[in-house]
Design an enzyme around this catalytic site. Structure first.
Site, PDB file in Angstrom:
ATOM      1  N   ARG A  27       0.818  -1.225   0.000  1.00  0.00           N
ATOM      2  CA  ARG A  27       0.000   0.000   0.000  1.00  0.00           C
ATOM      3  C   ARG A  27       0.847   1.268   0.000  1.00  0.00           C
ATOM      4  NH1 ARG A  27      -2.755  -0.841   5.502  1.00  0.00           N
ATOM      5  NH2 ARG A  27      -0.631  -1.532   5.838  1.00  0.00           N
ATOM      6  N   ASP A  51       6.438  23.660  14.015  1.00  0.00           N
ATOM      7  CA  ASP A  51       6.614  22.592  13.042  1.00  0.00           C
ATOM      8  C   ASP A  51       6.471  23.241  11.672  1.00  0.00           C
ATOM      9  OD1 ASP A  51       6.720  20.222  11.639  1.00  0.00           O
ATOM     10  OD2 ASP A  51       4.711  19.570  12.209  1.00  0.00           O
ATOM     11  N   ARG A  62      20.973  26.480   2.609  1.00  0.00           N
ATOM     12  CA  ARG A  62      20.272  27.269   3.623  1.00  0.00           C
ATOM     13  C   ARG A  62      21.098  27.184   4.907  1.00  0.00           C
ATOM     14  NH1 ARG A  62      14.671  28.538   2.611  1.00  0.00           N
ATOM     15  NH2 ARG A  62      13.937  27.539   0.710  1.00  0.00           N
ATOM     16  N   HIS A  65      22.005  28.759  10.472  1.00  0.00           N
ATOM     17  CA  HIS A  65      21.110  29.529  11.324  1.00  0.00           C
ATOM     18  C   HIS A  65      21.163  29.083  12.781  1.00  0.00           C
ATOM     19  CE1 HIS A  65      18.706  29.649   7.349  1.00  0.00           C
ATOM     20  NE2 HIS A  65      19.538  30.665   7.385  1.00  0.00           N
ATOM     21  N   LYS A  74      16.225  21.449  17.369  1.00  0.00           N
ATOM     22  CA  LYS A  74      15.528  21.144  16.122  1.00  0.00           C
ATOM     23  C   LYS A  74      15.652  19.655  15.816  1.00  0.00           C
ATOM     24  CE  LYS A  74      16.458  25.681  14.189  1.00  0.00           C
ATOM     25  NZ  LYS A  74      17.203  26.456  13.200  1.00  0.00           N
ATOM     26  N   HIS A 121      22.640  25.487  12.253  1.00  0.00           N
ATOM     27  CA  HIS A 121      22.130  24.444  11.371  1.00  0.00           C
ATOM     28  C   HIS A 121      21.997  24.969   9.946  1.00  0.00           C
ATOM     29  CE1 HIS A 121      18.821  22.346   9.260  1.00  0.00           C
ATOM     30  NE2 HIS A 121      19.505  21.302   9.673  1.00  0.00           N
ATOM     31  N   TYR A 134      11.106  20.557   9.835  1.00  0.00           N
ATOM     32  CA  TYR A 134      11.765  20.985  11.073  1.00  0.00           C
ATOM     33  C   TYR A 134      10.727  20.942  12.190  1.00  0.00           C
ATOM     34  CZ  TYR A 134      14.518  23.740   7.642  1.00  0.00           C
ATOM     35  OH  TYR A 134      15.245  24.180   6.574  1.00  0.00           O
ATOM     36  N   ASP A 145      17.361  35.790  16.009  1.00  0.00           N
ATOM     37  CA  ASP A 145      17.622  34.854  14.924  1.00  0.00           C
ATOM     38  C   ASP A 145      18.748  35.412  14.052  1.00  0.00           C
ATOM     39  OD1 ASP A 145      17.239  32.688  13.137  1.00  0.00           O
ATOM     40  OD2 ASP A 145      15.952  33.934  11.874  1.00  0.00           O
ATOM     41  N   ASP A 170      21.401  34.925   3.921  1.00  0.00           N
ATOM     42  CA  ASP A 170      22.410  33.934   4.309  1.00  0.00           C
ATOM     43  C   ASP A 170      23.804  34.317   3.828  1.00  0.00           C
ATOM     44  OD1 ASP A 170      20.467  32.500   5.605  1.00  0.00           O
ATOM     45  OD2 ASP A 170      20.456  30.817   4.201  1.00  0.00           O
TER      46      ASP A 170
END
Length: 186
Positions: A27, A51, A62, A65, A74, A121, A134, A145, A170
């Site tokens: 399935r 989330d 990316r 951070h 995380k 990360h 995440y 941040d 970034d």
């Protein structure tokens, strides 16, 4: 405890590689990425605050951070595609301070990485595209941040790419030396 979850230590202090519960048949498949009691049995408190997902194309980088105040934990996995996930230990009292670790996460190996509080990360997309999940423990504080530039010379992360796609934000992050001079560590 009868669990199909597996928890392995990463090469950096407190990083965990998580193999989820996974079952496949004609399935399709069923995957359970988190079960609170099982995670607690392994010393991981799972109180998910956020989330979210990111969708990226091949050669996108990316990161790197992190949050300077009340750093988040995380749990990251690739739902679709393949990524080279990278974490950097920014905890000044850690034996692995300033060291990085890479691991491939994919929709084939189903692995997740637990990125402890106090780590930067980031990731590079290896496949044509990737959908990354995440789950964050701890509140997101946008005023705190920030990040370290992905190609920092001192960290010397082996991204193995000549022409990455990187956001303006970034590409303007601080160097690891600037981080140490400003914060000393987390």
């Amino acid at each position: 405890m009868n669990s199909k979850f597996k928890f392995q230590n990463g090469t950096l202090e407190d990083v965990k590689i998580i193999t989820p519960f996974y079952a496949e048949d004609s399935r399709g498949y069923f995957l359970k990425s988190i079960e609170k009691n099982i995670f607690q049995d392994f010393g991981i408190s799972v109180d998910i605050y956020e989330d979210f997902e990111s969708y990226s194309f091949k050669n996108v980088i990316r990161g790197l951070h992190f949050q300077t105040k009340n750093p988040q934990i995380k749990i990251v996995r690739a739902i679709k595609g393949r990524i080279m996930d990278v974490v950097v230990d920014l905890r000044k009292k850690s034996n692995t301070f300033g060291q990085s670790m890479q691991i491939e996460l994919s929709d084939i190996n189903h692995l997740s990485i637990l990125v402890p509080a106090g780590f930067a990360h980031g990731f590079r997309v290896l496949s044509e595209d990737a959908l990354v999940s995440y789950k964050c423990i701890g509140k997101y504080l946008p005023d705190y941040d920030t990040g370290i530039i992905w190609n920092d010379r001192e960290l010397n992360i082996k991204w193995e790419i000549d022409h990455p796609v990187v956001s303006k934000r970034d590409s303007e992050h601080m160097t690891f030396l600037e981080f140490k001079n400003t914060y000393g560590g987390l």
